[in-house]
Design a protein around this motif. Sequence first.
Motif, PDB file in Angstrom:
ATOM      1  N   GLU A  23       0.985 -19.091  -2.055  1.00  0.00           N
ATOM      2  CA  GLU A  23       1.723 -17.835  -2.046  1.00  0.00           C
ATOM      3  C   GLU A  23       0.797 -16.668  -1.676  1.00  0.00           C
ATOM      4  O   GLU A  23       1.161 -15.810  -0.861  1.00  0.00           O
ATOM      5  CB  GLU A  23       2.354 -17.583  -3.409  1.00  0.00           C
ATOM      6  N   ARG A  24      -0.398 -16.644  -2.241  1.00  0.00           N
ATOM      7  CA  ARG A  24      -1.353 -15.582  -1.900  1.00  0.00           C
ATOM      8  C   ARG A  24      -1.715 -15.639  -0.416  1.00  0.00           C
ATOM      9  O   ARG A  24      -1.763 -14.611   0.259  1.00  0.00           O
ATOM     10  CB  ARG A  24      -2.622 -15.702  -2.750  1.00  0.00           C
ATOM     11  N   ASP A  30       1.113 -12.625   6.104  1.00  0.00           N
ATOM     12  CA  ASP A  30       2.223 -11.725   6.423  1.00  0.00           C
ATOM     13  C   ASP A  30       1.708 -10.295   6.624  1.00  0.00           C
ATOM     14  O   ASP A  30       2.134  -9.592   7.551  1.00  0.00           O
ATOM     15  CB  ASP A  30       3.264 -11.740   5.303  1.00  0.00           C
ATOM     16  N   ALA A  31       0.793  -9.879   5.749  1.00  0.00           N
ATOM     17  CA  ALA A  31       0.216  -8.536   5.875  1.00  0.00           C
ATOM     18  C   ALA A  31      -0.623  -8.432   7.142  1.00  0.00           C
ATOM     19  O   ALA A  31      -0.620  -7.395   7.824  1.00  0.00           O
ATOM     20  CB  ALA A  31      -0.632  -8.218   4.648  1.00  0.00           C
ATOM     21  N   ALA A  49      -7.473  -2.475   3.083  1.00  0.00           N
ATOM     22  CA  ALA A  49      -6.152  -2.151   3.637  1.00  0.00           C
ATOM     23  C   ALA A  49      -5.280  -3.395   3.700  1.00  0.00           C
ATOM     24  O   ALA A  49      -4.074  -3.329   3.390  1.00  0.00           O
ATOM     25  CB  ALA A  49      -6.300  -1.532   5.019  1.00  0.00           C
ATOM     26  N   LEU A  50      -5.854  -4.517   4.097  1.00  0.00           N
ATOM     27  CA  LEU A  50      -5.079  -5.755   4.164  1.00  0.00           C
ATOM     28  C   LEU A  50      -4.632  -6.180   2.771  1.00  0.00           C
ATOM     29  O   LEU A  50      -3.478  -6.589   2.581  1.00  0.00           O
ATOM     30  CB  LEU A  50      -5.912  -6.859   4.803  1.00  0.00           C
ATOM     31  N   SER A  51      -5.518  -6.078   1.798  1.00  0.00           N
ATOM     32  CA  SER A  51      -5.175  -6.461   0.427  1.00  0.00           C
ATOM     33  C   SER A  51      -4.070  -5.571  -0.121  1.00  0.00           C
ATOM     34  O   SER A  51      -3.139  -6.053  -0.774  1.00  0.00           O
ATOM     35  CB  SER A  51      -6.427  -6.368  -0.460  1.00  0.00           C
ATOM     36  N   GLU A  52      -4.161  -4.285   0.167  1.00  0.00           N
ATOM     37  CA  GLU A  52      -3.124  -3.358  -0.291  1.00  0.00           C
ATOM     38  C   GLU A  52      -1.779  -3.695   0.343  1.00  0.00           C
ATOM     39  O   GLU A  52      -0.744  -3.707  -0.323  1.00  0.00           O
ATOM     40  CB  GLU A  52      -3.520  -1.919   0.044  1.00  0.00           C
ATOM     41  N   ALA A  53      -1.783  -3.978   1.647  1.00  0.00           N
ATOM     42  CA  ALA A  53      -0.535  -4.324   2.334  1.00  0.00           C
ATOM     43  C   ALA A  53       0.061  -5.614   1.787  1.00  0.00           C
ATOM     44  O   ALA A  53       1.286  -5.780   1.763  1.00  0.00           O
ATOM     45  CB  ALA A  53      -0.790  -4.458   3.834  1.00  0.00           C
ATOM     46  N   ALA A  54      -0.798  -6.533   1.345  1.00  0.00           N
ATOM     47  CA  ALA A  54      -0.332  -7.805   0.778  1.00  0.00           C
ATOM     48  C   ALA A  54       0.076  -7.663  -0.678  1.00  0.00           C
ATOM     49  O   ALA A  54       0.673  -8.593  -1.251  1.00  0.00           O
ATOM     50  CB  ALA A  54      -1.432  -8.858   0.908  1.00  0.00           C
ATOM     51  N   GLN A  60      -8.832 -11.255  -4.844  1.00  0.00           N
ATOM     52  CA  GLN A  60      -7.959 -12.349  -4.419  1.00  0.00           C
ATOM     53  C   GLN A  60      -8.153 -12.660  -2.937  1.00  0.00           C
ATOM     54  O   GLN A  60      -8.032 -13.812  -2.521  1.00  0.00           O
ATOM     55  CB  GLN A  60      -6.503 -11.997  -4.717  1.00  0.00           C
ATOM     56  N   PHE A  61      -8.468 -11.624  -2.141  1.00  0.00           N
ATOM     57  CA  PHE A  61      -8.769 -11.876  -0.726  1.00  0.00           C
ATOM     58  C   PHE A  61      -9.935 -12.842  -0.601  1.00  0.00           C
ATOM     59  O   PHE A  61      -9.866 -13.832   0.147  1.00  0.00           O
ATOM     60  CB  PHE A  61      -9.094 -10.565   0.003  1.00  0.00           C
ATOM     61  N   TYR A  62     -11.012 -12.557  -1.330  1.00  0.00           N
ATOM     62  CA  TYR A  62     -12.212 -13.382  -1.200  1.00  0.00           C
ATOM     63  C   TYR A  62     -12.073 -14.742  -1.880  1.00  0.00           C
ATOM     64  O   TYR A  62     -12.912 -15.616  -1.675  1.00  0.00           O
ATOM     65  CB  TYR A  62     -13.428 -12.623  -1.731  1.00  0.00           C
ATOM     66  N   GLU A  63     -11.016 -14.926  -2.640  1.00  0.00           N
ATOM     67  CA  GLU A  63     -10.696 -16.262  -3.137  1.00  0.00           C
ATOM     68  C   GLU A  63     -10.074 -17.123  -2.047  1.00  0.00           C
ATOM     69  O   GLU A  63     -10.121 -18.354  -2.122  1.00  0.00           O
ATOM     70  CB  GLU A  63      -9.746 -16.181  -4.331  1.00  0.00           C
TER      71      GLU A  63
END
Length: 219
Positions: A23-24, A30-31, A49-54, A60-63
């Motif tokens: 899901e993440r 999608d973002a 910016a990508l993390s915020e849009a997601a 969580q991005f770096y996971e």
Amino acid sequence: MAGRLKAPTGRYGGRSAEERQAERRRRFLDAALQLFGGTPGYRATTVAALSEAAGLSTRQFYEEFRTLEDVLAALHLQVNDWAEGAVRTAVAGAEDRPLAERVTAIFHAYAANVTADPRRIRITFVEIIGVSARLEEQRLARRARWVDLICAEATAAAARGEAAPRGYRLAATAFIGSVNGLLHDWSAGWVEATLDEVVDELVRQLLGILRPVGWSPAR
């Protein structure tokens, strides 16, 4: 960031760690389609910016990813997979139809898929270009898959007596360049034609390759 952070394990909220991770990843992709394929584009997008849009955190991005380039690579493959799936479905559905009808069905399926969302075209034909040697290798490898598909269809048509028996790899490679260039220019507004007219032109070009002047089908 040398590598990805370790993602949490175990069940939470009724979902497994694998389900949460999928899901993440989907939300990040999608973002990315929104930002890389629209505004501001890949090169002007940050991890924050990508993390915020997601709707997720940079942790969580770096996971899930090491770099934004990893996201672009995954998104490029996904967009190509969508188009390839549409084409293979069309191939299967047109298996018993005459060559011209089969080629038309295939290209309508491809064009409809890649142009359904202009952000997909930008990912495929614009954002992926010139990023790194790694992504250039990936781009060429995916293009080679399209060449392989055309060669397989052409060889099968030749075996049925519907096309000239010859080696098709060079011609298929040149033709794929025409497909990419025409669809990109059409989506950018440089070609005054409907999508159906664009597809009809591509079909005429491919049939001209498969059935050159002076060749006639087997009786």
